[in-house]
Design an enzyme around this catalytic site. Structure first.
Site, PDB file in Angstrom:
ATOM      1  N   CYS A   1     -91.241  38.718 -84.320  1.00 17.97           N
ATOM      2  CA  CYS A   1     -90.885  39.581 -85.450  1.00 17.97           C
ATOM      3  C   CYS A   1     -91.685  39.209 -86.694  1.00 17.97           C
ATOM      4  CB  CYS A   1     -89.389  39.463 -85.761  1.00 17.97           C
ATOM      5  SG  CYS A   1     -88.308  40.352 -84.626  1.00 17.97           S
TER       6      CYS A   1
ATOM      7  N   CYS B   1     -84.480  40.923 -88.075  1.00 17.46           N
ATOM      8  CA  CYS B   1     -85.873  40.582 -87.801  1.00 17.46           C
ATOM      9  C   CYS B   1     -86.516  39.866 -88.967  1.00 17.46           C
ATOM     10  CB  CYS B   1     -86.676  41.832 -87.487  1.00 17.46           C
ATOM     11  SG  CYS B   1     -86.700  43.021 -88.834  1.00 17.46           S
TER      12      CYS B   1
HETATM   13  S1  SF4 Z   1     -88.105  43.369 -82.188  1.00 19.14           S
HETATM   14 FE1  SF4 Z   1     -89.232  41.557 -82.903  1.00 19.14          FE
HETATM   15  S2  SF4 Z   1     -89.262  40.226 -81.063  1.00 19.14           S
HETATM   16 FE2  SF4 Z   1     -88.829  42.293 -80.320  1.00 19.14          FE
HETATM   17  S3  SF4 Z   1     -90.840  43.159 -79.794  1.00 19.14           S
HETATM   18 FE3  SF4 Z   1     -90.328  43.809 -81.899  1.00 19.14          FE
HETATM   19  S4  SF4 Z   1     -91.336  42.326 -83.187  1.00 19.14           S
HETATM   20 FE4  SF4 Z   1     -91.220  41.410 -81.146  1.00 19.14          FE
END
Ligand code: SF4
Length: 253
Positions: A131, A239
């Protein structure tokens, strides 16, 4: 109408990050305590260019996007494309922007994904890092130069947002976050969409009341928390992890 940006500019320059900013935010919350979401939006956008709207074009995003479009179609709208979003979200983003006449959409992408997560596997080992790489750091870079930003977060969405106010200090950046819908209930959101005949994200009808990246979002069952499908079975609700002064800071973005 109170003028948020003027209020921000009135702050003592060097002391913006810290107690002065916190006091100003407390004053803004008191002043707007009985105001509507639209009034808060108007206050935040009264000097567009210094305040941006950050939108995921998710399940309920169209409410704030519509309010912004009515007030000023040129408001900067920052949309973070993690490159792991649902195709439906990308199509919805384009359709909604066109229909509402928003003319200043800025699609934000990390420029180092190929280097740091070339196979999209980081989420399996470290969702916070993923994230941070794909969402939070690109967003923080995009927000540089803005005095504040507007989010669609609401108190009802999860425990971490239960005490959310209209205005809050963003940790470590000196910016103000504005949450015009903080006090809205789910029925307020639905009513606004109905009254204004706004298009729904297509995944809502398929059981997704909260929509993020495709690999980290699942449908929810009746009676579950609306955000239960986000990072399901993981100890993670937000996030908003980013690095400030070498430390990870949770922002709730
Ligand atoms: S929510 Fe966060 S951990 Fe999941 S794919 Fe998107 S950026 Fe990556």
């Amino acid at each position: 109408m109170a003028r948020l940006v003027q209020d921000i500019q009135d702050l003592p320059g060097a002391a913006r990050v810290g107690e002065d900013l916190a006091e100003k935010v407390r004053a803004l919350n008191t002043r707007f305590k009985h105001h509507s979401a639209t009034s808060v939006m108007e206050g935040a956008l009264s000097d567009a260019g210094n305040v941006a709207l950050v939108s995921s074009f998710g399940a309920e995003s169209v409410v704030l996007l519509h309010m912004a479009a009515v007030i000023d179609p040129m408001v900067p709208v920052l949309f973070v494309d993690t490159e792991l979003l649902f195709t439906e979200t990308l199509v919805y983003q384009q359709e909604v922007s066109e229909r509402l006449g928003l003319r200043n959409i800025r699609v934000i992408k990390a420029d180092d994904i190929a280097e740091k997560d070339p196979y999209g596997a980081l989420r399996f080992s470290d969702t916070d890092a993923c994230c941070s790489l794909r969402k939070t750091i690109p967003l923080q870079k995009a927000l540089a130069g803005y005095e504040g930003w507007i989010t669609g977060r609401k108190r009802f969405q999860s425990g971490t947002r239960a005490a959310l106010d209209f205005f809050e200090v963003e940790d470590g950046t000196g910016r103000i976050k504005v949450n015009p819908l903080a006090h809205w209930a789910p029925e307020d959101v639905r009513a606004y969409m109905d009254e204004n005949r706004l298009p729904r994200h297509p995944l809502v009808a398929k059981g997704y009341p909260s929509i993020g990246c495709a690999p980290c979002t699942s449908p929810v069952k009746e009676g579950e928390d609306p955000r239960a499908g986000r990072w399901r079975n993981q100890n993670k609700e937000e996030c908003g992890i980013h690095v400030v002064d070498g430390k990870f800071i949770r922002t709730g973005a």
